[in-house]
Motif scaffolding. Structure first.
Motif, PDB file in Angstrom:
ATOM      1  N   PHE A   7     -45.906  -8.733  10.030  1.00  0.00           N
ATOM      2  CA  PHE A   7     -47.069  -9.575   9.748  1.00  0.00           C
ATOM      3  C   PHE A   7     -47.584  -9.336   8.335  1.00  0.00           C
ATOM      4  CE2 PHE A   7     -47.058  -9.075  14.310  1.00  0.00           C
ATOM      5  CZ  PHE A   7     -47.475 -10.309  14.797  1.00  0.00           C
ATOM      6  N   ASP A   8     -47.964 -10.400   7.673  1.00  0.00           N
ATOM      7  CA  ASP A   8     -48.781 -10.312   6.477  1.00  0.00           C
ATOM      8  C   ASP A   8     -50.212 -10.013   6.955  1.00  0.00           C
ATOM      9  OD1 ASP A   8     -49.787 -10.913   3.777  1.00  0.00           O
ATOM     10  OD2 ASP A   8     -50.540 -12.762   4.692  1.00  0.00           O
ATOM     11  N   ALA A   9     -51.083  -9.597   6.034  1.00  0.00           N
ATOM     12  CA  ALA A   9     -52.447  -9.261   6.464  1.00  0.00           C
ATOM     13  C   ALA A   9     -53.485 -10.272   5.954  1.00  0.00           C
ATOM     14  CB  ALA A   9     -52.793  -7.856   6.004  1.00  0.00           C
ATOM     15  N   ASP A  10     -53.652 -10.354   4.614  1.00  0.00           N
ATOM     16  CA  ASP A  10     -54.698 -11.217   4.045  1.00  0.00           C
ATOM     17  C   ASP A  10     -54.467 -12.693   4.401  1.00  0.00           C
ATOM     18  OD1 ASP A  10     -55.938  -9.057   2.832  1.00  0.00           O
ATOM     19  OD2 ASP A  10     -54.959  -9.366   0.897  1.00  0.00           O
ATOM     20  N   ASP A  11     -55.436 -13.315   4.988  1.00  0.00           N
ATOM     21  CA  ASP A  11     -55.397 -14.727   5.374  1.00  0.00           C
ATOM     22  C   ASP A  11     -54.360 -15.025   6.457  1.00  0.00           C
ATOM     23  OD1 ASP A  11     -57.498 -15.386   3.672  1.00  0.00           O
ATOM     24  OD2 ASP A  11     -56.144 -15.709   1.982  1.00  0.00           O
ATOM     25  N   THR A  12     -53.814 -13.951   7.046  1.00  0.00           N
ATOM     26  CA  THR A  12     -52.946 -14.111   8.215  1.00  0.00           C
ATOM     27  C   THR A  12     -53.635 -13.438   9.407  1.00  0.00           C
ATOM     28  OG1 THR A  12     -50.929 -14.208   6.900  1.00  0.00           O
ATOM     29  CG2 THR A  12     -50.678 -13.566   9.208  1.00  0.00           C
ATOM     30  N   LEU A  13     -54.146 -12.213   9.179  1.00  0.00           N
ATOM     31  CA  LEU A  13     -54.859 -11.492  10.241  1.00  0.00           C
ATOM     32  C   LEU A  13     -56.366 -11.550  10.020  1.00  0.00           C
ATOM     33  CD1 LEU A  13     -52.657  -8.265  10.519  1.00  0.00           C
ATOM     34  CD2 LEU A  13     -52.406 -10.416  11.772  1.00  0.00           C
ATOM     35  N   SER A 178     -44.451 -15.688  -0.639  1.00  0.00           N
ATOM     36  CA  SER A 178     -44.490 -14.236  -0.425  1.00  0.00           C
ATOM     37  C   SER A 178     -43.986 -13.810   0.956  1.00  0.00           C
ATOM     38  CB  SER A 178     -45.913 -13.703  -0.579  1.00  0.00           C
ATOM     39  OG  SER A 178     -46.370 -13.889  -1.878  1.00  0.00           O
ATOM     40  N   ASP A 179     -44.283 -14.615   1.961  1.00  0.00           N
ATOM     41  CA  ASP A 179     -43.992 -14.187   3.333  1.00  0.00           C
ATOM     42  C   ASP A 179     -42.753 -14.857   3.924  1.00  0.00           C
ATOM     43  OD1 ASP A 179     -46.384 -12.653   3.346  1.00  0.00           O
ATOM     44  OD2 ASP A 179     -47.534 -14.470   3.773  1.00  0.00           O
ATOM     45  N   VAL A 180     -42.587 -16.133   3.637  1.00  0.00           N
ATOM     46  CA  VAL A 180     -41.568 -16.911   4.351  1.00  0.00           C
ATOM     47  C   VAL A 180     -40.249 -16.976   3.576  1.00  0.00           C
ATOM     48  CG1 VAL A 180     -41.016 -19.202   5.271  1.00  0.00           C
ATOM     49  CG2 VAL A 180     -43.331 -18.274   5.544  1.00  0.00           C
TER      50      VAL A 180
HETATM   51 MG   LIG Z   1     -51.578 -13.543   2.933  1.00  0.00          MG
END
Ligand SMILES: [Mg+2]
Length: 234
Positions: A7-13, A178-180
């Motif tokens: 999991f990403d954290a900022d704006d994801t969690l 960044s994530d995908v």
């Molecule tokens: Mg993020």
């Protein structure tokens, strides 16, 4: 088959971008005293992008960029008291409460136990560690990785360090670049969960055409997606 969910954290969690945008408005109000009606927003973004390589992601780098942009935009006219005001804006951001997105705890609880859960976030180590502690979510993750940037090489290193097969890994986050995309590059799965606000730096042009690319409207849709992936033929 999938065995790991990162999991990403900022704006994801938890909410994050609104904090930056709110602070930016306050910064603009200060600099506007010198440059009424001018585009301060874009000038700050340009300074931020220029500094990213040196300062990295996070509030401290953003605060320094605000100070630099203020000096530049006012041609050195900004007062020490106003610079202090800008530094205070940064400190307030560092202490802002961690506001979880809807359904985060339930989703993490559903993933934990069934999959190996990781947190992979970029930014400042003190800031990100403190947010994770304050979020109350730390126990949901087997490993936490705070990295300077997120690209395929960084994900490859993380996977190797923890004995994770990228093809069995799902990376979940709000940022396509960044994530995908880097996880798709490693032949893993990338799940995009768009957040209501997007930092211009994280914008992307076109969606990839790839069966390992997924988009869900909210994080609570993740367990159902994981079920589908587990049921799909290898
Ligand atoms: Mg993020």
């Amino acid at each position: 088959m999938v065995d790991t969910v990162a999991f990403d954290a900022d704006d994801t969690l938890w909410h994050n971008e609104h904090l930056f945008q709110d602070t930016q408005k306050k910064f603009e109000a200060i600099v506007c005293r010198y440059r009424p009606g001018e585009d301060i927003h874009d000038a700050l973004f340009a300074v931020e992008m220029r500094n990213l390589q040196l300062f990295g992601y996070g509030i401290k780098g953003f605060t320094l960029s605000m100070v630099e942009a203020a000096i530049q935009l006012t041609a050195g006219g900004i007062t020490a008291a106003e610079i202090h005001e800008i530094v205070q804006l940064g400190k307030t951001m560092m202490e802002a409460p961690v506001d979880l997105l809807d359904g985060v705890e339930e989703t993490l609880a559903a993933v934990k136990g069934r999959f190996r859960a990781l947190l992979i976030t970029k930014g400042d180590i003190i800031d990100q560690t403190s947010k994770l502690e304050r979020s109350g979510l730390a126990d949901h993750f087997e490993q936490v990785e705070i990295v300077a940037r997120k690209d395929a090489a960084v994900y490859r290193t993380i996977c190797a360090r923890h004995g994770i097969e990228p093809a069995r890994c799902v990376m979940v986050g709000n940022s396509m670049p960044s994530d995908v995309l880097p996880m798709l590059e490693l032949r893993g799965h990338g799940v995009h969960v768009p957040y209501e606000l997007l930092w211009a730096h994280e914008a992307h042009d076109e969606d990839p055409v790839c069966e390992r690319f997924h988009r869900i409207a909210r994080l609570s849709d993740l367990p159902a997606l994981l079920e589908r992936l587990m049921a799909a033929p290898a």
